[in-house]
Write a protein that holds these residues in place. Structure first.
Motif, PDB file in Angstrom:
ATOM      1  N   ILE A  37       0.789  -1.376  -0.025  1.00  0.00           N
ATOM      2  CA  ILE A  37      -0.004   0.100   0.075  1.00  0.00           C
ATOM      3  C   ILE A  37       0.873   1.179   0.137  1.00  0.00           C
ATOM      4  O   ILE A  37       0.680   2.159  -0.712  1.00  0.00           O
ATOM      5  CB  ILE A  37      -1.063   0.142   1.202  1.00  0.00           C
ATOM      6  N   LEU A  38       1.768   1.312   1.012  1.00  0.00           N
ATOM      7  CA  LEU A  38       2.900   2.586   0.962  1.00  0.00           C
ATOM      8  C   LEU A  38       3.383   2.656  -0.487  1.00  0.00           C
ATOM      9  O   LEU A  38       3.565   3.871  -0.925  1.00  0.00           O
ATOM     10  CB  LEU A  38       3.754   2.276   2.036  1.00  0.00           C
ATOM     11  N   ASN A  39       4.028   1.611  -1.054  1.00  0.00           N
ATOM     12  CA  ASN A  39       4.777   1.619  -2.156  1.00  0.00           C
ATOM     13  C   ASN A  39       3.862   2.093  -3.308  1.00  0.00           C
ATOM     14  O   ASN A  39       4.178   3.118  -4.279  1.00  0.00           O
ATOM     15  CB  ASN A  39       5.362   0.399  -2.810  1.00  0.00           C
ATOM     16  N   SER A  40       2.445   1.914  -3.225  1.00  0.00           N
ATOM     17  CA  SER A  40       1.616   2.227  -4.339  1.00  0.00           C
ATOM     18  C   SER A  40       1.056   3.766  -4.253  1.00  0.00           C
ATOM     19  O   SER A  40       0.816   4.369  -5.004  1.00  0.00           O
ATOM     20  CB  SER A  40       0.306   1.220  -4.200  1.00  0.00           C
ATOM     21  N   LEU A  41       0.883   4.252  -2.845  1.00  0.00           N
ATOM     22  CA  LEU A  41       0.760   5.700  -2.271  1.00  0.00           C
ATOM     23  C   LEU A  41       1.826   6.260  -3.216  1.00  0.00           C
ATOM     24  O   LEU A  41       1.660   7.396  -3.712  1.00  0.00           O
ATOM     25  CB  LEU A  41       0.560   5.577  -0.900  1.00  0.00           C
ATOM     26  N   SER A  42       3.157   5.923  -2.927  1.00  0.00           N
ATOM     27  CA  SER A  42       4.227   6.630  -3.578  1.00  0.00           C
ATOM     28  C   SER A  42       4.144   6.686  -4.931  1.00  0.00           C
ATOM     29  O   SER A  42       4.565   7.895  -5.345  1.00  0.00           O
ATOM     30  CB  SER A  42       5.602   5.945  -2.967  1.00  0.00           C
ATOM     31  N   PHE A  43       3.652   5.749  -5.551  1.00  0.00           N
ATOM     32  CA  PHE A  43       3.479   5.685  -7.038  1.00  0.00           C
ATOM     33  C   PHE A  43       2.494   6.684  -7.480  1.00  0.00           C
ATOM     34  O   PHE A  43       2.661   7.270  -8.593  1.00  0.00           O
ATOM     35  CB  PHE A  43       3.291   4.142  -7.304  1.00  0.00           C
ATOM     36  N   LEU A  44       1.484   6.595  -6.954  1.00  0.00           N
ATOM     37  CA  LEU A  44       0.318   7.532  -7.199  1.00  0.00           C
ATOM     38  C   LEU A  44       0.837   9.107  -7.109  1.00  0.00           C
ATOM     39  O   LEU A  44       0.610   9.882  -8.074  1.00  0.00           O
ATOM     40  CB  LEU A  44      -0.799   7.520  -6.107  1.00  0.00           C
ATOM     41  N   GLN A  45       1.579   9.279  -6.266  1.00  0.00           N
ATOM     42  CA  GLN A  45       2.285  10.687  -6.080  1.00  0.00           C
ATOM     43  C   GLN A  45       3.382  10.871  -7.198  1.00  0.00           C
ATOM     44  O   GLN A  45       3.454  11.923  -7.833  1.00  0.00           O
ATOM     45  CB  GLN A  45       3.007  10.939  -4.542  1.00  0.00           C
ATOM     46  N   GLU A  46       4.191   9.993  -7.240  1.00  0.00           N
ATOM     47  CA  GLU A  46       5.429  10.149  -8.175  1.00  0.00           C
ATOM     48  C   GLU A  46       4.923  10.009  -9.652  1.00  0.00           C
ATOM     49  O   GLU A  46       5.604  10.795 -10.513  1.00  0.00           O
ATOM     50  CB  GLU A  46       6.504   9.278  -8.011  1.00  0.00           C
ATOM     51  N   ARG A  47       4.310   9.264 -10.126  1.00  0.00           N
ATOM     52  CA  ARG A  47       4.047   8.704 -11.238  1.00  0.00           C
ATOM     53  C   ARG A  47       2.477   9.198 -11.816  1.00  0.00           C
ATOM     54  O   ARG A  47       2.160   9.327 -13.068  1.00  0.00           O
ATOM     55  CB  ARG A  47       4.210   7.395 -11.755  1.00  0.00           C
ATOM     56  N   ARG A  48       1.525   9.301 -11.036  1.00  0.00           N
ATOM     57  CA  ARG A  48       0.103   9.538 -11.369  1.00  0.00           C
ATOM     58  C   ARG A  48      -0.148  10.921 -11.036  1.00  0.00           C
ATOM     59  O   ARG A  48      -1.225  11.357 -11.186  1.00  0.00           O
ATOM     60  CB  ARG A  48      -0.665   8.719 -10.717  1.00  0.00           C
ATOM     61  N   LEU A 170       7.418   7.104   6.580  1.00  0.00           N
ATOM     62  CA  LEU A 170       7.722   5.943   5.619  1.00  0.00           C
ATOM     63  C   LEU A 170       7.678   6.398   4.285  1.00  0.00           C
ATOM     64  O   LEU A 170       8.531   5.805   3.368  1.00  0.00           O
ATOM     65  CB  LEU A 170       6.644   4.884   6.011  1.00  0.00           C
ATOM     66  N   ILE A 171       6.895   7.526   3.949  1.00  0.00           N
ATOM     67  CA  ILE A 171       6.846   7.867   2.644  1.00  0.00           C
ATOM     68  C   ILE A 171       6.604   9.574   2.701  1.00  0.00           C
ATOM     69  O   ILE A 171       6.085  10.100   3.626  1.00  0.00           O
ATOM     70  CB  ILE A 171       5.691   7.210   1.583  1.00  0.00           C
ATOM     71  N   PRO A 172       6.913  10.114   1.534  1.00  0.00           N
ATOM     72  CA  PRO A 172       6.726  11.703   1.590  1.00  0.00           C
ATOM     73  C   PRO A 172       5.186  11.965   1.325  1.00  0.00           C
ATOM     74  O   PRO A 172       4.751  11.268   0.451  1.00  0.00           O
ATOM     75  CB  PRO A 172       7.893  12.113   0.565  1.00  0.00           C
ATOM     76  N   ILE A 173       5.017  12.970   1.655  1.00  0.00           N
ATOM     77  CA  ILE A 173       3.590  13.455   1.343  1.00  0.00           C
ATOM     78  C   ILE A 173       3.637  15.161   1.101  1.00  0.00           C
ATOM     79  O   ILE A 173       4.792  15.732   1.565  1.00  0.00           O
ATOM     80  CB  ILE A 173       2.477  13.345   2.200  1.00  0.00           C
ATOM     81  N   THR A 174       2.777  15.699   0.842  1.00  0.00           N
ATOM     82  CA  THR A 174       2.795  17.264   0.599  1.00  0.00           C
ATOM     83  C   THR A 174       2.007  17.426   1.812  1.00  0.00           C
ATOM     84  O   THR A 174       0.714  17.396   2.053  1.00  0.00           O
ATOM     85  CB  THR A 174       1.837  17.719  -0.513  1.00  0.00           C
ATOM     86  N   CYS A 175       2.747  18.218   2.764  1.00  0.00           N
ATOM     87  CA  CYS A 175       1.868  18.681   4.144  1.00  0.00           C
ATOM     88  C   CYS A 175       1.035  19.794   3.802  1.00  0.00           C
ATOM     89  O   CYS A 175       1.404  20.912   3.253  1.00  0.00           O
ATOM     90  CB  CYS A 175       2.981  18.802   5.314  1.00  0.00           C
ATOM     91  N   TYR A 176      -0.044  19.671   4.431  1.00  0.00           N
ATOM     92  CA  TYR A 176      -0.808  20.901   4.300  1.00  0.00           C
ATOM     93  C   TYR A 176      -0.652  22.086   5.495  1.00  0.00           C
ATOM     94  O   TYR A 176      -0.387  21.691   6.277  1.00  0.00           O
ATOM     95  CB  TYR A 176      -2.469  20.296   4.293  1.00  0.00           C
ATOM     96  N   ARG A 177      -0.699  23.188   4.908  1.00  0.00           N
ATOM     97  CA  ARG A 177      -0.609  24.337   5.673  1.00  0.00           C
ATOM     98  C   ARG A 177      -1.566  25.339   5.285  1.00  0.00           C
ATOM     99  O   ARG A 177      -1.731  25.746   4.346  1.00  0.00           O
ATOM    100  CB  ARG A 177       0.963  25.070   5.409  1.00  0.00           C
ATOM    101  N   ARG A 178      -1.881  25.874   6.474  1.00  0.00           N
ATOM    102  CA  ARG A 178      -2.939  26.912   6.183  1.00  0.00           C
ATOM    103  C   ARG A 178      -2.282  28.007   5.319  1.00  0.00           C
ATOM    104  O   ARG A 178      -1.369  28.521   5.677  1.00  0.00           O
ATOM    105  CB  ARG A 178      -3.333  27.511   7.594  1.00  0.00           C
TER     106      ARG A 178
END
Length: 178
Positions: A37-48, A170-178
């Motif tokens: 699941i984690l690898n697939s979430l990373s793929f969604l971000q990087e490739r999709r 474990l994986i990078p994300i885009t942190c939401y900031r107000r």
């Protein structure tokens, strides 16, 4: 039910999405499957080109806050891929009883596969505004605390709570900031 009644109509705002394993089976309690699941979430971000603002992987479901064009299709492909990879892992590791469970719980009209890992569809909720975004991210991060698995959100390995504390995640994300 067959088809997802819930749709993503607007690609300007992020969505809070929940996807669950059939019959609440605790499939993600196995670290190699959680890693899929984690690898697939990373793929969604990087490739999709999906922006992931937050996630939590619980033992039998996951929540994400995501934004992207054609997000419904990308989530459908994510679920299809992760189901196949999970089945492959279960086969390779001799988990025949678990495979039997997923075969027995497959919807009859689903003739394209032998097993069904995910419940049909997913439940997107459009996020409009800072307050709603923060509420959804807090809900995600508090999920393992509410279940009594950990005392602090950042102690749950499979969550973006650590990203928001700027600690090792474990994986990078885009942190939401107000």
């Amino acid at each position: 039910m067959g088809r997802n009644r819930y749709k993503i109509y607007d690609e300007v705002y992020p969505y809070f999405i929940t996807s669950s394993i059939v019959q609440g089976y605790p499939l993600f309690s196995r670290p190699p499957v959680a890693r899929i699941i984690l690898n697939s979430l990373s793929f969604l971000q990087e490739r999709r080109q999906v922006t992931l603002f937050g996630y939590v992987i619980m033992e039998n479901h996951l929540h994400v806050v995501a934004l992207g064009e054609a997000l419904s299709e990308k989530i459908r492909l994510f679920k299809s891929y992760t189901a196949r990879e999970s089945i492959n892992w279960l086969r390779a590791n001799g988990h025949t009883n678990i495979l039997r469970f997923f075969r027995q719980n497959k919807q009859e009209y689903n003739t394209r596969s032998t097993y069904q890992i995910w419940q049909e569809g997913f439940h997107p909720k459009q996020i409009i505004g800072d307050d709603m975004m923060i509420q959804k991210l807090e809900y995600i991060h508090q999920n393992p605390v509410r279940r009594g698995y950990v005392d602090n959100p950042e102690d749950w390995r499979y969550s973006s709570a650590r990203n928001y504390l700027e600690s090792e995640a474990l994986i990078p994300i885009t942190c939401y900031r107000r």
